[in-house]
Scaffold this motif. Sequence first.
Motif: not given
Length: 125
Positions: A25-34
């Motif tokens: 599950t992609v989190t908001e933090q994962d999106a920001l990291d990308l």
Amino acid sequence: MESGRRFALALENGCVRVEWNEGITVTEQDALDLVQRLEEVNPGRCDPMLAILNSMVSVEAAGQTVFAEHLNVAALALVGPTAVDRLIAAFFDGVHRPRYPTRYFSDPEAALDWLLTPGHYTSEM
């Protein structure tokens, strides 16, 4: 895979390739990291992106907002083998309305063809 990241990112054949870890599950933090990692490896560029979903479970709404508003890409091809991958792509495009063209593919070769053929995605906006 980079240590501590839930995705791998590389520049290949004139586009950015991101491959998510399988079944996450992609989190908001994962999106920001990308978004941050993309700016580090491809500063100031706006290339097309091939995203391999790898049987993703879901993407948090806040993560989808980050992608729609802050991901610096010319177009986004979402590739995944499952009905859930297809649903994630349709929901992202239909609800979050990213500023760049987005399309779902089950086959990475077809996705690359769409991304790398001049005029394919620019005329669809």
